[in-house]
Motif scaffolding. Sequence first.
Motif, PDB file in Angstrom:
ATOM      1  N   LEU A   1       0.976  -1.125  -0.399  1.00 13.99           N
ATOM      2  CA  LEU A   1      -0.166   0.243  -0.220  1.00 13.99           C
ATOM      3  C   LEU A   1       0.956   1.554  -0.024  1.00 13.99           C
ATOM      4  CD1 LEU A   1      -2.831  -1.365   2.662  1.00 13.99           C
ATOM      5  CD2 LEU A   1      -3.052  -0.770  -0.039  1.00 13.99           C
ATOM      6  N   THR A   2       2.049   0.885  -0.121  1.00 12.08           N
ATOM      7  CA  THR A   2       2.897   2.285   0.136  1.00 12.08           C
ATOM      8  C   THR A   2       3.108   3.188  -1.128  1.00 12.08           C
ATOM      9  OG1 THR A   2       4.388   0.618   1.506  1.00 12.08           O
ATOM     10  CG2 THR A   2       5.243   2.974   0.669  1.00 12.08           C
ATOM     11  N   ILE A   3       2.706   2.448  -2.180  1.00 14.31           N
ATOM     12  CA  ILE A   3       2.967   2.848  -3.361  1.00 14.31           C
ATOM     13  C   ILE A   3       1.429   4.017  -3.638  1.00 14.31           C
ATOM     14  CG2 ILE A   3       2.353   2.726  -6.078  1.00 14.31           C
ATOM     15  CD1 ILE A   3       3.694  -0.473  -5.530  1.00 14.31           C
ATOM     16  N   GLY A   4       0.615   3.228  -3.215  1.00 13.94           N
ATOM     17  CA  GLY A   4      -0.697   4.098  -2.773  1.00 13.94           C
ATOM     18  C   GLY A   4      -0.323   5.822  -2.693  1.00 13.94           C
ATOM     19  N   LEU A   5       0.018   5.125  -1.160  1.00 11.97           N
ATOM     20  CA  LEU A   5       0.132   6.575  -0.675  1.00 11.97           C
ATOM     21  C   LEU A   5       0.562   7.188  -0.859  1.00 11.97           C
ATOM     22  CD1 LEU A   5       0.627   4.764   3.366  1.00 11.97           C
ATOM     23  CD2 LEU A   5      -1.261   6.295   2.452  1.00 11.97           C
ATOM     24  N   ASN A   6       2.368   6.822  -1.607  1.00 16.27           N
ATOM     25  CA  ASN A   6       3.131   8.359  -2.272  1.00 16.27           C
ATOM     26  C   ASN A   6       2.505   8.281  -3.657  1.00 16.27           C
ATOM     27  OD1 ASN A   6       5.670   7.337  -0.598  1.00 16.27           O
ATOM     28  ND2 ASN A   6       6.244   5.099  -1.803  1.00 16.27           N
ATOM     29  N   LEU A   7       1.818   7.865  -4.320  1.00 20.42           N
ATOM     30  CA  LEU A   7       1.078   8.816  -5.111  1.00 20.42           C
ATOM     31  C   LEU A   7      -0.212  10.084  -4.292  1.00 20.42           C
ATOM     32  CD1 LEU A   7       0.669   9.163  -7.943  1.00 20.42           C
ATOM     33  CD2 LEU A   7      -1.484   7.237  -7.460  1.00 20.42           C
ATOM     34  N   GLU A   8      -0.835   9.628  -3.367  1.00 19.90           N
ATOM     35  CA  GLU A   8      -1.675  10.432  -3.054  1.00 19.90           C
ATOM     36  C   GLU A   8      -0.962  11.810  -2.745  1.00 19.90           C
ATOM     37  OE1 GLU A   8      -5.116  10.284   0.692  1.00 19.90           O
ATOM     38  OE2 GLU A   8      -4.729   9.022  -0.752  1.00 19.90           O
ATOM     39  N   ASN A   9      -0.417  11.103  -1.855  1.00 20.13           N
ATOM     40  CA  ASN A   9       0.658  12.002  -1.132  1.00 20.13           C
ATOM     41  C   ASN A   9       1.499  13.261  -2.093  1.00 20.13           C
ATOM     42  OD1 ASN A   9       1.883  13.690   1.565  1.00 20.13           O
ATOM     43  ND2 ASN A   9       4.077  12.931   0.482  1.00 20.13           N
ATOM     44  N   ASN A  10       1.462  12.880  -3.317  1.00 22.94           N
ATOM     45  CA  ASN A  10       2.706  13.846  -4.082  1.00 22.94           C
ATOM     46  C   ASN A  10       1.333  13.903  -4.380  1.00 22.94           C
ATOM     47  OD1 ASN A  10       5.205  13.252  -3.537  1.00 22.94           O
ATOM     48  ND2 ASN A  10       4.944  11.353  -5.360  1.00 22.94           N
ATOM     49  N   MET A  11       0.214  13.853  -5.037  1.00 23.35           N
ATOM     50  CA  MET A  11      -0.422  14.593  -5.354  1.00 23.35           C
ATOM     51  C   MET A  11      -1.783  15.901  -4.918  1.00 23.35           C
ATOM     52  SD  MET A  11      -3.443  11.485  -7.312  1.00 23.35           S
ATOM     53  CE  MET A  11      -4.614  12.571  -8.150  1.00 23.35           C
ATOM     54  N   ARG A  12      -0.956  16.212  -3.341  1.00 22.89           N
ATOM     55  CA  ARG A  12      -1.474  17.147  -2.309  1.00 22.89           C
ATOM     56  C   ARG A  12      -0.795  18.395  -2.103  1.00 22.89           C
ATOM     57  NH1 ARG A  12      -3.949  13.540   2.956  1.00 22.89           N
ATOM     58  NH2 ARG A  12      -5.615  12.422   1.744  1.00 22.89           N
ATOM     59  N   GLN A  13       0.645  18.005  -3.128  1.00 22.78           N
ATOM     60  CA  GLN A  13       1.596  18.851  -2.713  1.00 22.78           C
ATOM     61  C   GLN A  13       0.956  19.599  -3.942  1.00 22.78           C
ATOM     62  OE1 GLN A  13       5.343  17.052  -2.432  1.00 22.78           O
ATOM     63  NE2 GLN A  13       5.617  15.945  -0.854  1.00 22.78           N
ATOM     64  N   ARG A  14       1.705  21.173  -3.620  1.00 22.05           N
ATOM     65  CA  ARG A  14       1.228  21.717  -4.518  1.00 22.05           C
ATOM     66  C   ARG A  14       2.152  21.919  -5.780  1.00 22.05           C
ATOM     67  NH1 ARG A  14       0.994  28.503  -4.020  1.00 22.05           N
ATOM     68  NH2 ARG A  14       0.840  29.159  -6.281  1.00 22.05           N
ATOM     69  N   PRO A  15       1.941  22.062  -6.931  1.00 22.86           N
ATOM     70  CA  PRO A  15       3.269  22.399  -7.650  1.00 22.86           C
ATOM     71  C   PRO A  15       4.416  23.096  -7.753  1.00 22.86           C
ATOM     72  CG  PRO A  15       1.500  22.099  -9.633  1.00 22.86           C
ATOM     73  CD  PRO A  15       0.765  22.161  -7.478  1.00 22.86           C
ATOM     74  N   GLN A  16       5.920  22.794  -7.539  1.00 23.33           N
ATOM     75  CA  GLN A  16       6.128  24.505  -7.108  1.00 23.33           C
ATOM     76  C   GLN A  16       6.733  25.720  -8.702  1.00 23.33           C
ATOM     77  OE1 GLN A  16       7.443  24.925  -4.326  1.00 23.33           O
ATOM     78  NE2 GLN A  16       6.743  23.621  -3.232  1.00 23.33           N
ATOM     79  N   MET A  17       6.149  24.523  -9.781  1.00 23.72           N
ATOM     80  CA  MET A  17       6.357  26.071 -11.034  1.00 23.72           C
ATOM     81  C   MET A  17       5.391  26.343 -11.124  1.00 23.72           C
ATOM     82  SD  MET A  17       9.185  25.180 -12.251  1.00 23.72           S
ATOM     83  CE  MET A  17       9.784  25.193 -13.599  1.00 23.72           C
TER      84      MET A  17
END
Length: 119
Positions: free
Chosen positions: A89-105
């Motif tokens: 389940l780590t893969i899904g958690l990492n994906l979800e966490n990355n989607m929540r972060q605001r893009p820096q660009m």
Amino acid sequence: MKRYIYIITDRNRNNLHVGLCADLLKTLDFYKQMPTLFFDSAQQLSRLVYFEEINSEEQAMERFKYVSTFTRPQKEKMIRAVNKEWIDLTIGLNLENNMRQRPQMRPALSSVRRSAVTF
């Protein structure tokens, strides 16, 4: 404050480790950095197969104590109820966490409005 109860296992599903933490991603990262903390390299705990999110620290501690007393068949039944294939389940958690972060660009909307107004 949210707490997580989790079960992590090795690649052969020989060991089932129950844990309690406040930040699940940091805890999983710790397991990756310290692969031989509990067992040798062949049995390193690397697969998150079950977790629960609990809002109260007291309820989380009670649930952790309760789940820690489970026998292996009881833990397996609990895992299979939500994760039949025992996927990591780590893969899904990492994906979800990355989607929540605001893009820096992307610039902030307020700065774009200010520059449009000053013309």
